[in-house]
Design a protein around this motif. Structure first.
Motif, PDB file in Angstrom:
ATOM      1  N   HIS A  78      48.541 -38.129 -26.879  1.00  0.00           N
ATOM      2  CA  HIS A  78      49.825 -38.630 -26.371  1.00  0.00           C
ATOM      3  C   HIS A  78      49.897 -40.154 -26.483  1.00  0.00           C
ATOM      4  O   HIS A  78      50.963 -40.716 -26.779  1.00  0.00           O
ATOM      5  CB  HIS A  78      50.021 -38.193 -24.925  1.00  0.00           C
ATOM      6  CG  HIS A  78      50.405 -36.749 -24.766  1.00  0.00           C
ATOM      7  ND1 HIS A  78      51.604 -36.231 -25.261  1.00  0.00           N
ATOM      8  CD2 HIS A  78      49.768 -35.710 -24.171  1.00  0.00           C
ATOM      9  CE1 HIS A  78      51.676 -34.938 -24.963  1.00  0.00           C
ATOM     10  NE2 HIS A  78      50.579 -34.597 -24.325  1.00  0.00           N
ATOM     11  N   GLY A  79      48.775 -40.824 -26.265  1.00  0.00           N
ATOM     12  CA  GLY A  79      48.769 -42.271 -26.403  1.00  0.00           C
ATOM     13  C   GLY A  79      49.086 -42.717 -27.817  1.00  0.00           C
ATOM     14  O   GLY A  79      49.823 -43.688 -28.026  1.00  0.00           O
ATOM     15  N   ASN A  82      52.650 -42.791 -28.412  1.00  0.00           N
ATOM     16  CA  ASN A  82      53.363 -43.638 -27.444  1.00  0.00           C
ATOM     17  C   ASN A  82      54.065 -42.831 -26.357  1.00  0.00           C
ATOM     18  O   ASN A  82      55.064 -43.271 -25.792  1.00  0.00           O
ATOM     19  CB  ASN A  82      54.373 -44.551 -28.158  1.00  0.00           C
ATOM     20  CG  ASN A  82      53.692 -45.570 -29.046  1.00  0.00           C
ATOM     21  OD1 ASN A  82      52.681 -46.167 -28.658  1.00  0.00           O
ATOM     22  ND2 ASN A  82      54.209 -45.768 -30.243  1.00  0.00           N
ATOM     23  N   GLU A  83      53.519 -41.668 -26.052  1.00  0.00           N
ATOM     24  CA  GLU A  83      54.013 -40.854 -24.939  1.00  0.00           C
ATOM     25  C   GLU A  83      53.151 -41.217 -23.731  1.00  0.00           C
ATOM     26  O   GLU A  83      52.257 -40.483 -23.311  1.00  0.00           O
ATOM     27  CB  GLU A  83      53.924 -39.373 -25.309  1.00  0.00           C
ATOM     28  CG  GLU A  83      54.839 -39.023 -26.480  1.00  0.00           C
ATOM     29  CD  GLU A  83      54.583 -37.631 -27.066  1.00  0.00           C
ATOM     30  OE1 GLU A  83      53.564 -37.010 -26.691  1.00  0.00           O
ATOM     31  OE2 GLU A  83      55.390 -37.192 -27.895  1.00  0.00           O
ATOM     32  N   ASN A  84      53.437 -42.390 -23.193  1.00  0.00           N
ATOM     33  CA  ASN A  84      52.499 -43.031 -22.280  1.00  0.00           C
ATOM     34  C   ASN A  84      52.396 -42.340 -20.926  1.00  0.00           C
ATOM     35  O   ASN A  84      51.318 -42.340 -20.311  1.00  0.00           O
ATOM     36  CB  ASN A  84      52.881 -44.498 -22.103  1.00  0.00           C
ATOM     37  CG  ASN A  84      52.705 -45.294 -23.380  1.00  0.00           C
ATOM     38  OD1 ASN A  84      51.899 -44.931 -24.237  1.00  0.00           O
ATOM     39  ND2 ASN A  84      53.469 -46.354 -23.542  1.00  0.00           N
ATOM     40  N   ASP A  85      53.487 -41.776 -20.422  1.00  0.00           N
ATOM     41  CA  ASP A  85      53.402 -41.091 -19.129  1.00  0.00           C
ATOM     42  C   ASP A  85      52.463 -39.889 -19.221  1.00  0.00           C
ATOM     43  O   ASP A  85      51.631 -39.672 -18.332  1.00  0.00           O
ATOM     44  CB  ASP A  85      54.796 -40.640 -18.674  1.00  0.00           C
ATOM     45  CG  ASP A  85      55.675 -41.805 -18.241  1.00  0.00           C
ATOM     46  OD1 ASP A  85      55.128 -42.900 -17.999  1.00  0.00           O
ATOM     47  OD2 ASP A  85      56.899 -41.627 -18.143  1.00  0.00           O
ATOM     48  N   ALA A  87      50.099 -39.460 -21.470  1.00  0.00           N
ATOM     49  CA  ALA A  87      48.738 -39.955 -21.702  1.00  0.00           C
ATOM     50  C   ALA A  87      48.096 -40.386 -20.391  1.00  0.00           C
ATOM     51  O   ALA A  87      46.949 -40.030 -20.096  1.00  0.00           O
ATOM     52  CB  ALA A  87      48.765 -41.121 -22.686  1.00  0.00           C
ATOM     53  N   ASP A  88      48.832 -41.128 -19.590  1.00  0.00           N
ATOM     54  CA  ASP A  88      48.300 -41.600 -18.320  1.00  0.00           C
ATOM     55  C   ASP A  88      47.934 -40.425 -17.411  1.00  0.00           C
ATOM     56  O   ASP A  88      46.876 -40.426 -16.758  1.00  0.00           O
ATOM     57  CB  ASP A  88      49.330 -42.493 -17.632  1.00  0.00           C
ATOM     58  CG  ASP A  88      48.764 -43.181 -16.409  1.00  0.00           C
ATOM     59  OD1 ASP A  88      48.079 -44.200 -16.571  1.00  0.00           O
ATOM     60  OD2 ASP A  88      48.998 -42.685 -15.285  1.00  0.00           O
ATOM     61  N   PHE A 110      43.718 -48.048 -23.120  1.00  0.00           N
ATOM     62  CA  PHE A 110      45.100 -47.581 -23.038  1.00  0.00           C
ATOM     63  C   PHE A 110      45.911 -48.429 -22.059  1.00  0.00           C
ATOM     64  O   PHE A 110      47.034 -48.852 -22.353  1.00  0.00           O
ATOM     65  CB  PHE A 110      45.123 -46.115 -22.605  1.00  0.00           C
ATOM     66  CG  PHE A 110      46.471 -45.626 -22.158  1.00  0.00           C
ATOM     67  CD1 PHE A 110      47.440 -45.273 -23.085  1.00  0.00           C
ATOM     68  CD2 PHE A 110      46.775 -45.527 -20.805  1.00  0.00           C
ATOM     69  CE1 PHE A 110      48.698 -44.840 -22.680  1.00  0.00           C
ATOM     70  CE2 PHE A 110      48.020 -45.089 -20.384  1.00  0.00           C
ATOM     71  CZ  PHE A 110      48.982 -44.746 -21.315  1.00  0.00           C
ATOM     72  N   ARG A 113      46.747 -51.738 -23.570  1.00  0.00           N
ATOM     73  CA  ARG A 113      47.791 -51.630 -24.596  1.00  0.00           C
ATOM     74  C   ARG A 113      49.179 -51.497 -23.986  1.00  0.00           C
ATOM     75  O   ARG A 113      50.166 -51.946 -24.563  1.00  0.00           O
ATOM     76  CB  ARG A 113      47.503 -50.422 -25.493  1.00  0.00           C
ATOM     77  CG  ARG A 113      48.489 -50.247 -26.639  1.00  0.00           C
ATOM     78  CD  ARG A 113      48.129 -49.081 -27.526  1.00  0.00           C
ATOM     79  NE  ARG A 113      48.189 -47.802 -26.842  1.00  0.00           N
ATOM     80  CZ  ARG A 113      49.335 -47.156 -26.577  1.00  0.00           C
ATOM     81  NH1 ARG A 113      50.499 -47.699 -26.902  1.00  0.00           N
ATOM     82  NH2 ARG A 113      49.312 -45.978 -25.978  1.00  0.00           N
ATOM     83  N   THR A 114      49.259 -50.908 -22.811  1.00  0.00           N
ATOM     84  CA  THR A 114      50.558 -50.713 -22.163  1.00  0.00           C
ATOM     85  C   THR A 114      50.878 -51.824 -21.166  1.00  0.00           C
ATOM     86  O   THR A 114      51.814 -51.699 -20.365  1.00  0.00           O
ATOM     87  CB  THR A 114      50.612 -49.346 -21.460  1.00  0.00           C
ATOM     88  OG1 THR A 114      49.506 -49.212 -20.553  1.00  0.00           O
ATOM     89  CG2 THR A 114      50.546 -48.226 -22.485  1.00  0.00           C
TER      90      THR A 114
END
Length: 253
Positions: A78-79, A82-85, A87-88, A110, A113-114
């Protein structure tokens, strides 16, 4: 990405996954089915097929919602997209299940990067402080790179020094210090770090392409055009479709 067991080969994982049809409740061994799908999903991820990796890793979690490596691999996939939510969420779930330092290191990168620098440093410090983590220098170097990119070069230097205390031949740290010295105009210091980096190279561990370009830039800054051209030639020999000239490097600097 490290795991607690060896990677299964793609062929073996595919064979195992083929026996995993049906719902989780109907499968005789859900744990084995989860492992097979996780291994296969990770192989897709290693080959750059994030979409297929996500589908397969989610199937692994259908069989075992507590499969740590599936959560970790989903976080990476996901990271990359760029599907950051998402990924987190998967990074945090993996750490809830097993707070392994290698996962903290990845999560720290990660977070950096965000733009979540302070959170990133906390994760990277925790990873580096684990006495059983053999790659503590990686975590410290990542902290330094995070701060350097945030414009905090002085704080970054502290982390880079700590990384070299752990591993005096740590290649990413030596490259980062050479780059920072060059940017500051301290070209001789940059050459010193780069020469230490070059000393780590061998037939099985050649310098990365971007490091050859760095060597060319350093020698060019020192007025050593012949030495700069030699580094550039090594880069061009490896990358015939992306040939560079010294003038291009000077213009980009």
């Amino acid at each position: 990405m490290r795991t607690t067991r060896p990677w299964a080969s793609l062929a073996l994982a595919a064979v195992l996954a083929a026996g995993c049809a049906g719902t989780p409740d109907s499968v005789p061994d859900p744990e084995r089915a989860a492992a097979a799908n996780a291994d296969l999903g990770i192989e897709y991820l290693r080959n750059g097929d994030e979409a297929r990796a996500i589908r397969t890793l989610e199937k692994a979690l259908d069989y075992d919602p507590r499969h740590v490596d599936a959560h970790w691999a989903l976080a990476i996939a996901h990271g990359r997209l760029n599907e950051n939510d998402a990924a987190d969420r998967h990074y945090r779930r993996a750490l809830d299940l097993q707070p392994r330092p290698e996962i903290r290191n990845g999560y720290g990168v990660f977070l950096c990067r965000t733009g979540r620098v302070d959170e990133a440093l906390a994760q990277l410090e925790d990873a580096a402080d684990n006495p059983r983590y053999p790659d503590a220098a990686d975590a410290l170097a990542n902290a330094g790179l995070c701060l350097a990119r945030a414009g905090e070069a002085e704080r970054a230097d502290g982390y880079f020094r700590r990384a070299l205390e752990r591993n005096p031949r740590h290649r990413p740290t030596l490259a980062a210090l050479a780059e920072q010295s060059l940017e500051r105009g301290d070209n001789l210091r940059a050459r010193g770090f780069f020469q230490r980096l070059e000393d780590t190279a061998g037939p099985k561990t050649p310098l990365a392409d971007e490091w050859l370009l760095l060597g060319a830039r350093i020698e060019s800054a020192l007025g050593e055009r012949e030495a700069a051209e030699a580094y550039l030639q090594r880069y061009n020999d490896r990358n015939p479709g992306d040939r560079r000239t010294l003038d291009q490097l000077d213009d980009d600097a």
